[in-house]
Design an enzyme around this catalytic site. Structure first.
Site, PDB file in Angstrom:
ATOM      1  N   ASP A  67      25.056  74.010  47.730  1.00 29.59           N
ATOM      2  CA  ASP A  67      25.187  73.135  48.890  1.00 29.59           C
ATOM      3  C   ASP A  67      26.216  73.761  49.828  1.00 29.59           C
ATOM      4  O   ASP A  67      27.313  74.122  49.403  1.00 29.59           O
ATOM      5  CB  ASP A  67      25.633  71.734  48.449  1.00 29.59           C
ATOM      6  CG  ASP A  67      25.802  70.793  49.632  1.00 29.59           C
ATOM      7  OD1 ASP A  67      24.845  70.665  50.415  1.00 29.59           O
ATOM      8  OD2 ASP A  67      26.895  70.201  49.774  1.00 29.59           O
ATOM      9  N   GLU A 151      19.782  75.058  50.503  1.00 30.78           N
ATOM     10  CA  GLU A 151      19.178  74.168  51.483  1.00 30.78           C
ATOM     11  C   GLU A 151      18.968  74.910  52.792  1.00 30.78           C
ATOM     12  O   GLU A 151      19.649  75.888  53.093  1.00 30.78           O
ATOM     13  CB  GLU A 151      20.061  72.943  51.698  1.00 30.78           C
ATOM     14  CG  GLU A 151      21.478  73.285  52.128  1.00 30.78           C
ATOM     15  CD  GLU A 151      22.368  72.071  52.256  1.00 30.78           C
ATOM     16  OE1 GLU A 151      21.827  70.961  52.400  1.00 30.78           O
ATOM     17  OE2 GLU A 151      23.596  72.231  52.213  1.00 30.78           O
ATOM     18  N   CYS A 204      20.612  60.083  44.260  1.00 35.23           N
ATOM     19  CA  CYS A 204      21.321  60.180  42.981  1.00 35.23           C
ATOM     20  C   CYS A 204      20.596  61.167  42.088  1.00 35.23           C
ATOM     21  O   CYS A 204      19.392  61.022  41.839  1.00 35.23           O
ATOM     22  CB  CYS A 204      21.383  58.806  42.313  1.00 35.23           C
ATOM     23  SG  CYS A 204      22.060  58.838  40.622  1.00 35.23           S
ATOM     24  N   CYS A 207      19.277  59.148  38.508  1.00 36.77           N
ATOM     25  CA  CYS A 207      18.170  58.181  38.458  1.00 36.77           C
ATOM     26  C   CYS A 207      17.193  58.311  39.620  1.00 36.77           C
ATOM     27  O   CYS A 207      16.121  57.709  39.604  1.00 36.77           O
ATOM     28  CB  CYS A 207      18.719  56.757  38.398  1.00 36.77           C
ATOM     29  SG  CYS A 207      19.562  56.232  39.924  1.00 36.77           S
ATOM     30  N   CYS A 223      26.329  55.074  42.713  1.00 39.41           N
ATOM     31  CA  CYS A 223      24.912  54.731  42.761  1.00 39.41           C
ATOM     32  C   CYS A 223      24.751  53.260  42.371  1.00 39.41           C
ATOM     33  O   CYS A 223      25.177  52.857  41.280  1.00 39.41           O
ATOM     34  CB  CYS A 223      24.123  55.629  41.816  1.00 39.41           C
ATOM     35  SG  CYS A 223      22.361  55.195  41.723  1.00 39.41           S
ATOM     36  N   CYS A 226      22.305  53.089  38.881  1.00 38.80           N
ATOM     37  CA  CYS A 226      22.778  53.498  37.545  1.00 38.80           C
ATOM     38  C   CYS A 226      24.299  53.458  37.420  1.00 38.80           C
ATOM     39  O   CYS A 226      24.849  53.797  36.371  1.00 38.80           O
ATOM     40  CB  CYS A 226      22.255  54.895  37.209  1.00 38.80           C
ATOM     41  SG  CYS A 226      22.941  56.213  38.256  1.00 38.80           S
ATOM     42  N   ASP A 233      29.252  66.344  47.394  1.00 41.27           N
ATOM     43  CA  ASP A 233      28.817  67.736  47.467  1.00 41.27           C
ATOM     44  C   ASP A 233      28.221  68.228  46.146  1.00 41.27           C
ATOM     45  O   ASP A 233      27.200  68.927  46.146  1.00 41.27           O
ATOM     46  CB  ASP A 233      29.991  68.627  47.884  1.00 41.27           C
ATOM     47  CG  ASP A 233      30.512  68.288  49.275  1.00 41.27           C
ATOM     48  OD1 ASP A 233      29.700  67.887  50.128  1.00 41.27           O
ATOM     49  OD2 ASP A 233      31.725  68.416  49.499  1.00 41.27           O
TER      50      ASP A 233
END
Length: 246
Positions: A67, A151, A204, A207, A223, A226, A233
């Protein structure tokens, strides 16, 4: 090619610092000149060697998701973070003084030419430092892994944010990905570039729950599905790795 010199048709041999051995048949030489008056020769050679084949089976431990950011330049899926050196920001005060001195010089004067060269050398130093940092980091990533997943950032849209535009230009993400790409081809490694619309920060990694909004100032979040606490990051890097492995 001569020892310590480059020979161009219709010109006498020019002394050169050749930093690596020339292997194969020289096909072309491209000369370029920087704003500080330095000349470079880019030599294209044909060595009859093809790119190594990429492995069909990849060790799961040799895959990393990356990232890209501003606070940290690179965050890996294993949790390691690489600080952003911010070369242009660090040199901004020095550049400002020299650019002010340049603006006070009389146009077309010798002193203005000297001041222009001083400013150009400062910019050149910033560019060289950034390139050196990116070359070393991209080489380490390619050497340590069989597959690197990154990315795809639409920097032209991100530059519309006037508060972040200078920092984004200073980071030079596109140049870093370009270095990763040709190093991966040369080493026979995989480089996967995800779709630019993939929302790595909002999802997330455990999940799969996806947040509706994720402002830039929100560096940690929980989250609601979960209850897992996320570093924004590192979570994004893990999502990038998972998506690239599909």
């Amino acid at each position: 090619m001569l020892d310590g010199a480059v020979k161009i048709p219709k010109l006498s041999p020019m002394e050169a610092r050749i930093h690596r051995e020339i292997i194969g048949k020289v096909k072309s030489i491209t000369l370029s000149r920087t704003s500080t008056g330095k000349y470079f020769a880019s030599i294209l050679c044909e060595d009859a060697k093809g790119a190594p084949e990429k492995p069909d089976v990849i060790d799961a431990d040799k895959i990393t998701g990356c990232d890209l950011g501003l606070t940290h330049f690179l965050i890996r899926s294993d949790g390691r973070k690489q600080a952003n050196p911010r070369y242009l920001i660090r040199a901004s005060q020095n550049l400002r003084r020299k650019q002010k001195a340049l603006s006070r010089k009389v146009k077309s004067s010798k002193n203005r030419t000297k001041a222009r060269l001083i400013v150009a050398r400062c910019h050149e130093k910033v560019g060289n430092s950034r390139a050196d940092f990116q070359h070393k980091l991209s080489r380490a990533l390619i050497d340590e892994n069989q597959a690197v997943i990154v990315e795809t950032l639409k920097t032209s849209n991100m530059l519309k944010n006037q508060r972040l535009a200078r920092h984004i230009n200073d980071a030079g993400w596109q140049g870093f990905v370009t270095k990763l790409e040709y190093k991966a081809i040369d080493a026979g490694k995989h480089l996967v570039k995800l779709d630019q619309w993939y929302a790595s920060s909002k999802k997330c990694h455990r999940c799969g729950h996806k947040e509706i909004a994720m402002p830039l100032g929100k560096r940690f979040w929980q989250c609601p599905a979960c209850q897992m606490e996320h570093d924004r990051d590192i979570n994004a890097a893990l999502n990038i790795k998972q998506q690239g492995c599909i």
